[in-house]
Design a protein around this motif. Structure first.
Motif, short mmCIF file in Angstrom:
data_model
loop_
_atom_site.label_atom_id
_atom_site.label_comp_id
_atom_site.label_asym_id
_atom_site.label_seq_id
_atom_site.Cartn_x
_atom_site.Cartn_y
_atom_site.Cartn_z
N THR A 1 0.92 -1.23 -0.04
CA THR A 1 0.11 -0.12 0.07
C THR A 1 0.81 1.24 -0.09
O THR A 1 1.90 1.21 0.71
CB THR A 1 -0.86 -0.18 1.28
N VAL A 2 0.39 2.54 -0.67
CA VAL A 2 0.83 3.68 -0.82
C VAL A 2 0.03 4.59 -0.31
O VAL A 2 -1.18 4.63 -0.64
CB VAL A 2 1.73 3.81 -2.17
N ALA A 3 0.64 5.56 0.58
CA ALA A 3 -0.24 6.64 0.98
C ALA A 3 0.18 7.83 0.28
O ALA A 3 1.18 8.03 -0.20
CB ALA A 3 0.11 6.94 2.50
N THR A 4 -0.83 8.78 0.36
CA THR A 4 -0.83 10.09 -0.20
C THR A 4 -1.43 11.06 0.94
O THR A 4 -2.09 10.81 1.63
CB THR A 4 -1.41 10.39 -1.64
N CYS A 5 -0.82 12.54 0.92
CA CYS A 5 -1.22 13.20 1.90
C CYS A 5 -1.31 14.53 1.41
O CYS A 5 -0.34 15.14 0.69
CB CYS A 5 -0.14 13.38 2.90
#
Length: 192
Positions: A178-182
């Motif tokens: 999983t990869v997050a963005t903010c």
């Protein structure tokens, strides 16, 4: 989306401090990394407000319920005195300056799988900035599964709050692919 932003009541409490004299902060003693546990009181000549970073049962990735930390703001009075969330001595950080503005930093975080599908979204208050006529103070949350906060008198607000890169790293999970963005938003209350 999970909503861990400050409520309108929380924002009103903070906004009511603008223009008051900031006498001191009350908290546990900071460690060498400027960390405190759980809560801090903002003591002014008109009122006392507590900021708590408290674990709250929250729907988490995969639908499980986890304790995720979030800010709460509440008034302190004779009937509800300030007390630390842990057993420790209360330390006063003297200020004696006028509060000129208060900022709220909110992070909108999305966690995606390898195909780009969103599997989790949360919007959370990450930091509270208190500006006075002479100084700036940052109260910032640490890792989202802990009640630790950073409390820093600063000349560089951006440097002294958790970075977007740290937030992305916290929420991304290489083992789970999983990869997050903010997306970070900062508002100041004086003119809002």
């Amino acid at each position: 989306m999970i909503d861990h932003r400050l409520t309108q009541a929380d924002i009103s409490q903070l906004k009511s401090l603008i223009g008051t004299k900031l006498i001191c902060f009350k908290s546990e003693e900071k460690d060498s990394w400027n960390r405190i546990f759980g809560n801090i009181a903002i003591v002014t000549d008109k009122r006392v407000i507590e900021i708590r970073n408290e674990l709250t049962p929250t729907e988490y990735i995969g639908g499980n319920i986890e304790d995720v930390s979030r800010f709460f703001v509440k008034p302190i009075d004779d009937e509800h005195p300030f007390a630390l969330m842990i057993i420790s001595d209360v330390v006063e950080t003297s200020v004696n300056e006028t509060i000129t503005d208060i900022g709220i930093v909110t992070d909108d975080i999305s966690v995606k799988d390898l195909n780009g599908n969103i599997i989790y979204k949360i919007s959370t208050a990450e930091s509270i900035i208190i500006k006075t006529d002479s100084s700036s103070y940052v109260i910032s949350r640490d890792w989202h599964l802990e009640e630790v906060m950073y409390f820093i008198k600063t000349s560089d607000i951006q440097r002294d709050m958790r970075s977007v890169a740290d937030i992305i790293s916290d929420w991304s999970d290489e083992d789970e692919n999983t990869v997050a963005t903010c997306n970070r938003k900062e508002i100041f209350l004086k003119n809002s």
